[in-house]
Design a protein around this motif. Structure first.
Motif, PDB file in Angstrom:
ATOM      1  N   ALA B 183       1.720   4.573   2.902  1.00 39.48           N
ATOM      2  CA  ALA B 183       0.379   4.005   3.034  1.00 39.48           C
ATOM      3  C   ALA B 183      -0.548   5.009   3.698  1.00 39.48           C
ATOM      4  O   ALA B 183      -1.702   5.179   3.277  1.00 39.48           O
ATOM      5  N   PHE B 184      -0.062   5.695   4.712  1.00 39.92           N
ATOM      6  CA  PHE B 184      -0.890   6.708   5.376  1.00 39.92           C
ATOM      7  C   PHE B 184      -1.290   7.797   4.390  1.00 39.92           C
ATOM      8  O   PHE B 184      -2.440   8.240   4.363  1.00 39.92           O
ATOM      9  N   ILE B 185      -0.310   8.241   3.601  1.00 39.56           N
ATOM     10  CA  ILE B 185      -0.608   9.324   2.668  1.00 39.56           C
ATOM     11  C   ILE B 185      -1.624   8.848   1.634  1.00 39.56           C
ATOM     12  O   ILE B 185      -2.545   9.574   1.261  1.00 39.56           O
ATOM     13  N   TYR B 186      -1.460   7.610   1.202  1.00 39.67           N
ATOM     14  CA  TYR B 186      -2.424   7.053   0.240  1.00 39.67           C
ATOM     15  C   TYR B 186      -3.820   7.034   0.852  1.00 39.67           C
ATOM     16  O   TYR B 186      -4.808   7.418   0.219  1.00 39.67           O
ATOM     17  N   LEU B 187      -3.899   6.598   2.105  1.00 39.35           N
ATOM     18  CA  LEU B 187      -5.198   6.549   2.774  1.00 39.35           C
ATOM     19  C   LEU B 187      -5.767   7.948   2.951  1.00 39.35           C
ATOM     20  O   LEU B 187      -6.980   8.158   2.878  1.00 39.35           O
ATOM     21  N   TYR B 188      -4.880   8.895   3.176  1.00 39.23           N
ATOM     22  CA  TYR B 188      -5.298  10.293   3.302  1.00 39.23           C
ATOM     23  C   TYR B 188      -5.998  10.745   2.027  1.00 39.23           C
ATOM     24  O   TYR B 188      -7.041  11.393   2.070  1.00 39.23           O
ATOM     25  N   ILE B 205     -12.055  -0.108   0.543  1.00 44.74           N
ATOM     26  CA  ILE B 205     -10.900  -0.126  -0.355  1.00 44.74           C
ATOM     27  C   ILE B 205     -10.961  -1.414  -1.160  1.00 44.74           C
ATOM     28  O   ILE B 205     -11.209  -2.477  -0.597  1.00 44.74           O
ATOM     29  N   PRO B 206     -10.720  -1.349  -2.466  1.00 44.36           N
ATOM     30  CA  PRO B 206     -10.672  -2.582  -3.271  1.00 44.36           C
ATOM     31  C   PRO B 206      -9.530  -3.498  -2.836  1.00 44.36           C
ATOM     32  O   PRO B 206      -8.610  -3.057  -2.143  1.00 44.36           O
ATOM     33  N   LEU B 212      -1.771  -4.030  -0.995  1.00 39.19           N
ATOM     34  CA  LEU B 212      -0.567  -3.196  -0.981  1.00 39.19           C
ATOM     35  C   LEU B 212      -0.433  -2.470   0.354  1.00 39.19           C
ATOM     36  O   LEU B 212       0.659  -2.395   0.922  1.00 39.19           O
ATOM     37  N   ILE B 213      -1.557  -1.959   0.843  1.00 38.39           N
ATOM     38  CA  ILE B 213      -1.523  -1.279   2.145  1.00 38.39           C
ATOM     39  C   ILE B 213      -1.104  -2.267   3.226  1.00 38.39           C
ATOM     40  O   ILE B 213      -0.268  -1.972   4.081  1.00 38.39           O
ATOM     41  N   PHE B 214      -1.690  -3.455   3.137  1.00 42.02           N
ATOM     42  CA  PHE B 214      -1.351  -4.463   4.133  1.00 42.02           C
ATOM     43  C   PHE B 214       0.144  -4.763   4.107  1.00 42.02           C
ATOM     44  O   PHE B 214       0.785  -4.870   5.151  1.00 42.02           O
ATOM     45  N   VAL B 215       0.698  -4.862   2.900  1.00 38.80           N
ATOM     46  CA  VAL B 215       2.119  -5.193   2.793  1.00 38.80           C
ATOM     47  C   VAL B 215       2.980  -4.060   3.357  1.00 38.80           C
ATOM     48  O   VAL B 215       3.965  -4.293   4.063  1.00 38.80           O
ATOM     49  N   PRO B 267      -7.977  -3.961  11.013  1.00 37.22           N
ATOM     50  CA  PRO B 267      -9.192  -3.207  10.714  1.00 37.22           C
ATOM     51  C   PRO B 267      -9.148  -2.402   9.419  1.00 37.22           C
ATOM     52  O   PRO B 267     -10.200  -2.196   8.813  1.00 37.22           O
ATOM     53  N   ILE B 268      -7.996  -1.959   8.974  1.00 34.74           N
ATOM     54  CA  ILE B 268      -7.978  -1.146   7.755  1.00 34.74           C
ATOM     55  C   ILE B 268      -8.020  -2.033   6.517  1.00 34.74           C
ATOM     56  O   ILE B 268      -8.629  -1.690   5.515  1.00 34.74           O
ATOM     57  N   ALA B 269      -7.344  -3.163   6.601  1.00 36.01           N
ATOM     58  CA  ALA B 269      -7.315  -4.056   5.435  1.00 36.01           C
ATOM     59  C   ALA B 269      -7.806  -5.443   5.831  1.00 36.01           C
ATOM     60  O   ALA B 269      -7.066  -6.423   5.768  1.00 36.01           O
TER      61      ALA B 269
END
Lengths: 481, 494
Positions: B183-188, B205-206, B212-215, B267-269
C-alpha cells in the motif's frame, strides 16, 4: 591487406587475469606440496590487480573493442569489481575448509580464476559469441570444481548432473541464438537491437529464438521450472564450492540477462515480459514452498536461491532503468547474504564433520553468541525484515513492479516471501530457542572471522544506509544504456 | 530556522544505544552490571521523554519537535520525525512502562540477562520510532524491526510452548505488514514519488483504491490491535511470553495497531473508512461481547487477561469508527489506560507465577491470607479492568459508550455489556484466586510482595487512580489533534 590491432585497453583486466592464471599454475607446480599458500596469495594478488586495473580504467564512457564484441561500460566495471570482491571473500572463507579436506591444490585456484575470467567476459560481452564463450568458461570451471573432491560419490554425482543439465541449457541457448541469427543476420547486441527495432526481421522466428534464450537463462539462473539441478548441486558439492557457485556467478548472470534481453532484445519486451512473470512466480512458489520441507541446510538454501532468483526476475519486468537498477541492487544484496550464510555453515564444519543438517545450528547462540548474532542478521535479511539490506532489496524490486502496474504480482511476491519467512525463522529458532547438541568449540581462522563480522555488519549497515549502494546501482544502469 | 535540539531522535536512540551497551556486557557473569545499565538506560529514556510533554503545545494540532533529513534520495525517503497529540502520550506511556519491565525482570531472569534486558531497551527505542515516524518507510522499518526483539523474548524466555507462539506471532504480524508495504508503494506512485505521510493525507484517491488501501492497512493494524477474528495469536503469545514480554506486548505493542488506524487508515482513506465503518463497528462489538464471553471461560489467568485485552481493544477500534470527538478521545484514553491496567494485571500474574510456577486459576485460592498487600493491589487493578468509576478503565469505556450513543442506541447497548462481562470474568477470577480457603500447601508457603514488586505495583496503582480521577492532562493534549483529524476525515477525498 593491412591488419589493424584491436584496442586492448578495455580488456586489460581480462588479459591480466589470463596471464596470472598461467602464472598461478606454474608457481604452484614449482612451489610444491608444502607451500600452497604461494598459490593462495598469488590468487588474491591477481584479484587485487584486476580490481586495480578495472578501477583505474573506470569511466562513464562506453568503449567497444574487438570489432564490437567486447564492451567496457560503467555497469561492467562495477559488476566486475563486485565479482573480484566476492571471489576474494570466497577464498578467504573457504581456505581452511578446503585445506582440511585435501582439496587445496593448484587446480582449485586456477579453476576459480578461470571461472572468474569467464564471468568477466560474460559481463563485458556485447556479442552473442563472446557471451557464450564466457558462459562456457564459467560453467566448465564450475563443473570441475564441483567434482574436485574426487573420492566423494555425492560430489561426483552432483557434478554429473550439473554437467548434463548445464550442457542441455547451453544447447538451448545456442539454438535460440542461432534462430535469432537466422532472423536478423547478426549476433552483435547493438546491431540486433537496431534490426529488431526496424522490424526488418521475421517476428515469428525471433520469438521462437527468444523462448529458447529465456529458457537457457532460466537454467543458468536456476529459476523454476528449470531449477532441478540447483538443489542437487548445492547439496552434493563441497560447501566451499557451493559458496562459490551460489555467489559470484549470480552477478554474471545478472549481466547475462541485461546484455541478452535488455540490450539485445529490449524491443521485444512485450514478449519476454510475460515469460519472466511466469518464471518469477513459479520460482518464488517452488523455492519457498519446497524449502520448508528440507532438512539439509544446503538444499534448503538452494531452494531459497531459487525463490530469490524469482524475486530478482521481477525487477526486469518493469523494463526501465528503475527496475534494472533494483534488480542489480537485489543481486548485490543477495550475494552479500549468501556469502555470509555459507561462511557460517563452513565454520560449523570441523575436520571429519560436515555441517549439513539444519539441526547443526541448534543452540548456536550458546556455543558462540557472535556467530549466532551474525546468522540472525543474515536470516532476517533473507526474510526481508528491515533494517537489514534484504528488506531494501525487496522494497526496491516491489517498487519497480508496482510502478509497472503489476500490483497483483507484488502482492503475490510478498505472500510467497511470507511463506519463505518460516524456514528462515526456523534457523533462528534452532540457534536461539534450542539447546546445543554438541559443545565442540567452533574454530576458525581469524581472517575468516573478521571477514564474517564485516560481512554481517555490512548487511546491517547497508540496510541502515542503503543510499550509497542504491545510487551505485542506478548509476551503473543509467550509464550503460 | 534556528537549530533545535533533536529531542525525538534522542528519545528513540538513547534506549537503543543503551540496549547495545547492555548486549556488550556479554554473558551472565556480568548479570548485575547488565541489570544496572539497563535500568539506568530505561530511566534516562523516560527522563528525556518528559520534555516532550512539558514543551508540547497542546493548542495546536500540527506536528511538533519535527526533524527532517534526507535518508536515501534514491526513493525520496526521509528521516522525518514529529509528534502530535496522538503519538506523544503513547511515547510517554512506552517510556514509562520500560523501566517497570526492567525492574520486573530483575531477579526473575537468571539466564542470558544481558540479552533479555537489552532486548527490552531495543524494543523501547524502536517503538518510540514507530510513533514518531512521519515517513512511511521509516515507519515501516521501525514497525517491522519491533518484531525482532519480541520474537526473541517470547522464544528464549517463554513457557513450554514458546516456539509455536513466537513463530505464530511473527508470521501473523508479518502477513499484515507486508500488504501495508505494498500500500505504501502504491501511494508512493500515486503521490508522484513521496513517502511522506502528510502528503498521503492530502492525496485524492478514488473509492475503489481507497478501499483496497484501507483493507491492506486493516490487515496490518487489525492483527496488531488485535481485532476479532485475527486475534488468535495474542493468547498464545501472552501465555508463553515471560512476564515482561506480556507486559510490553499488552501495554505497548497492541497500541501500535490503534495508532496505525489514526495515523494511516482514517486520514488516508476517509471515504473508505466511512464506507466500511459499519463493518468495523460490528467487528469491534464482536470483540467486546464475544471475546468477553470467551474470557469468562478461561482457566489460565494469563489467557483470561489476554482475552480481556482483546475485548478492551475492541473499545478502541469502536471509538475510532464512530467519527465523533468523544469516541476517538475515549479510544485514546482507553489505549493509555489499557497500557497501565493490562501491564499491571500481567505483573500481578507474574508475581504469583514467580512463586508457584502456575498460571492455572485452579491452583490458587486463599492467597489473601498469605499475601494481603498483593491482594489489595490486585483488587485495585481487577476493579480497573472491570471499569470501575474512579479508575482509568472507566474513563475510556464511558467516553466510547457516550460516543456510540450519539450514533446508535444499540451500539451503545452492546458496548455497555462489557461493564457486566468485564466485571464478571475479572472479579470471578479474583475471587477464585484470592479468596476462599487456602487451596494447597504450596499456597500456604507464599510470601507477600517484595519491596521491588511493591514499588512497581504502587507506581502503576497511582497511575491508574490518577487517570481515573483526573484524566484532563491526558485528554487536554490530544484535543486539538483529534479535532483536526475529525475535520480532515469528514472531507471526502474522492
Amino acid at each position: 591487406m593491412n591488419f589493424i590491432p584491436p584496442d586492448f585497453a578495455p580488456a586489460s583486466s581480462e588479459i591480466f587475469m589470463l596471464i596470472m592464471v598461467c602464472i598461478v599454475m606454474l608457481a604452484d607446480l614449482s612451489a610444491g606440496e608444502g607451500r600452497r599458500y604461494v598459490a593462495y596469495l598469488l590468487t588474491q594478488i591477481t584479484l587485487l590487480g584486476c580490481a586495480l586495473l578495472t578501477f583505474l580504467s573506470f569511466s562513464t564512457e562506453v568503449s567497444e573493442t574487438f570489432s564490437g564484441m567486447f564492451v567496457d561500460d560503467a555497469m561492467a566495471d562495477i559488476l566486475k569489481l563486485m565479482v573480484y570482491g566476492t571471489v576474494s571473500a570466497v577464498l578467504i572463507y573457504s581456505h581452511a575448509y578446503i585445506s582440511d579436506r585435501g582439496m587445496l591444490k593448484g587446480e582449485f585456484f586456477s579453476l576459480i580464476l578461470f571461472a572468474t575470467l569467464g564471468m568477466m567476459v560474460m559481463i563485458s560481452s556485447s556479442h552473442f559469441l563472446t557471451l557464450y564463450i564466457g558462459l562456457e568458461l564459467l560453467s566448465l570451471s564450475m563443473y570441475a570444481l564441483v567434482a574436485l573432491q574426487r573420492d566423494s560419490v555425492v560430489a561426483t554425482e552432483a557434478a554429473m548432473k550439473f554437467f548434463v543439465l548445464g550442457a542441455l541449457a547451453s544447447g538451448f541457448l545456442l539454438y535460440g541464438m542461432s534462430m535469432v541469427y537466422g532472423a536478423t543476420g547478426t549476433l552483435h547486441v547493438s546491431q540486433l537491437a537496431q534490426i529488431i527495432q526496424s522490424e526488418a526481421s521475421s517476428k515469428e522466428v525471433l520469438v521462437v529464438g527468444l523462448v529458447f534464450i529465456v529458457a537457457g537463462i532460466a537454467f543458468k539462473l536456476s529459476a523454476a521450472p528449470f531449477h532441478m539441478w540447483a538443489p542437487d548441486v548445492y547439496q552434493g558439492a563441497p560447501t566451499a564450492i557451493t559458496l562459490f557457485i551460489g555467489s559470484a556467478p549470480k552477478l554474471a548472470a545478472f549481466a547475462f540477462v541485461m546484455r541478452l534481453l535488455v540490450e539485445g532484445m529490449g524491443e521485444m519486451v512485450a514478449d519476454w515480459q510475460g515469460m519472466l512473470v511466469i518464471l518469477a512466480v513459479l520460482s518464488m512458489a517452488v523455492g519457498n514452498i519446497a524449502a520448508i520441507a528440507q532438512s539439509n541446510i544446503k538444499r534448503m538454501l538452494a531452494y531459497s536461491t531459487i525463490s530469490h532468483m524469482g524475486f530478482l526476475l521481477l525487477g526486469f519486468i518493469s523494463a526501465d532503468s528503475n527496475g534494472y537498477s533494483s534488480a542489480l541492487f537485489y543481486v548485490i544484496a543477495y550475494v552479500l547474504m549468501t556469502l555470509g550464510t555459507f561462511a557460517v555453515i563452513m565454520m560449523l564444519c570441523r575436520s571429519g564433520f560436515e555441517a549439513e543438517n539444519i539441526d547443526d545450528f541448534k543452540g548456536l547462540s550458546k556455543r558462540n553468541a557472535w556467530y549466532a548474532f551474525i546468522t540472525l542478521i543474515l536470516m532476517l535479511s533473507l526474510t526481508g525484515i528491515p533494517p537489514m539490506i534484504g528488506f531494501y532489496a525487496k522494497f526496491a524490486v516491489l517498487q519497480a513492479v508496482v510502478n509497472a502496474g503489476y500490483v497483483g504480482l507484488a502482492v503475490a511476491a510478498v505472500l510467497f516471501s511470507l511463506i519463505g519467512a518460516f524456514y528462515y525463522l526456523r534457523i533462528i529458532k534452532l540457534m536461539y530457542f534450542d539447546e546445543p547438541e554438541t559443545d565442540e568449540p567452533i574454530v576458525s581462522n581469524s581472517d575468516a572471522k573478521i571477514l564474517l563480522s564485516a560481512n554481517g555488519f555490512a548487511v546491517l549497515a547497508l540496510g541502515i544506509f542503503p543510499q550509497a549502494l542504491m545510487g551505485l546501482s542506478l548509476y551503473a544502469i543509467q550509464n550503460s544504456m | 530556522m534556528s537549530f533545535e535540539f533533536p529531542l525525538l531522535s534522542l528519545v528513540i536512540w538513547l534506549p537503543i544505544v543503551f540496549g547495545i551497551v547492555v548486549f556488550a556486557t556479554g554473558n551472565d557473569r556480568n548479570a548485575n552490571l547488565a541489570r544496572v545499565i539497563s535500568l539506568a538506560g530505561a530511566i534516562l529514556g523516560f527522563i528525556v521523554a518528559i520534555p516532550l510533554y512539558g514543551n508540547f503545545d497542546s493548542a495546536s494540532g500540527i506536528m511538533q519537535f519535527v526533524e527532517n533529513h534526507a535518508w536515501f534520495e534514491r526513493f525520496n525517503v526521509n528521516y522525518h520525525l514529529g509528534i502530535d497529540g496522538i503519538s506523544m502520550p503513547l511515547i510517554l506511556l512506552n517510556c514509562f512502562i520500560t523501566p517497570l519491565v526492567i525492574v520486573a525482570g530483575w531477579e526473575v531472569i537468571k539466564e542470558r540477562v544481558s540479552q533479555y534486558m537489552g532486548a527490552f531497551l531495543l524494543m523501547s527505542g524502536i517503538v518510540n520510532g514507530v510513533f514518531a515516524s512521519l515517513d512511511a518507510i521509516l515507519f515501516y522499518v521501525f514497525w517491522e524491526a519491533s518484531l525482532i526483539p519480541m520474537f526473541l523474548i517470547i522464544g528464549i524466555w517463554g513457557g513450554p510452548n514458546r516456539v509455536y507462539a513466537a513463530i505464530k506471532f511473527f508470521l501473523y504480524t508479518l502477513l499484515g505488514s507486508l500488504l501495508m508495504l505494498i500500500a505504501f508503494i502504491y501511494l508512493y506512485q500515486t503521490s508522484g514519488g513521496s513517502f511522506s505521510i502528510a502528503d498521503y493525507h492530502q492525496l485524492a484517491i478514488p473509492l475503489t483504491p481507497q478501499i483496497l488501501i484501507f483493507v491492506a492497512f486493516l490487515l496490518a493494524f487489525a492483527v496488531k490491535v488485535p481485532m476479532w477474528p485475527v486475534h488468535t495469536w495474542l493468547p498464545d503469545a501472552h501465555v508463553e511470553a515471560p512476564t515482561g514480554g506480556s507486559v510490553v506486548l499488552a501495554a505497548i505493542l497492541l497500541k501500535l495497531g490503534g495508532y496505525g488506524f489514526l495515523r494511516f487508515s482514517l486520514p488516508i482513506a476517509p471515504d473508505a473508512s466511512h464506507y466500511l465503518a459499519d463493518m468495523m463497528i460490528v467487528l469491534s462489538l464482536i470483540a467486546v461481547v464475544y471475546i468477553g464471553l470467551i474470557a469468562l471461560m478461561q482457566a489460565d489467568m494469563k489467557k483470561l487477561i489476554a482475552y480481556s485485552s482483546v475485548a478492551h481493544m475492541g473499545f478502541v477500534t469502536l471509538g475510532f469508527f464512530l467519527f465523533n470527538a468523544i469516541g476517538i478521545e475515549g479510544a485514546m484514553v482507553q489505549m493509555i489506560s489499557h497500557g497501565f491496567i493490562s501491564g499491571a494485571m500481567f505483573l500481578c500474574v507474574g508475581v504469583l507465577y514467580d512463586r508457584l510456577h502456575s498460571r492455572q486459576i485452579a491452583d490458587y485460592g486463599g492467597v489473601v491470607n498469605k499475601m494481603p498487600a498483593f491482594a489489595a493491589f490486585f483488587m485495585l487493578f481487577a476493579m480497573a479492568n472491570a471499569g470501575l468509576p474512579g479508575t482509568s478503565g472507566f474513563v475510556g469505556e464511558f467516553m466510547v459508550i457516550m460516543g456510540s450513543m450519539q450514533i446508535n442506541f444499540w451500539y451503545a447497548f452492546l458496548a455497555a455489556t462489557t461493564l457486566i462481562f468485564g466485571a464478571a470474568y475479572t472479579l470471578w477470577m479474583y475471587k477464585r484466586v484470592i479468596f476462599g480457603a487456602v487451596a494447597s500447601p504450596a499456597v500456604e508457603q507464599l510470601s507477600d510482595v517484595s519491596k521491588r514488586e511493591f514499588a512497581i505495583l504502587a507506581i502503576l496503582a497511582v497511575s491508574v487512580l490518577w487517570m481515573g480521577l483526573y484524566p484532563y492532562p491526558v485528554t487536554e493534549v490530544m484535543h486539538a489533534t483529534i479535532d483536526q483529524l475529525l475535520a480532515h476525515v469528514s472531507n471526502s477525498k474522492l
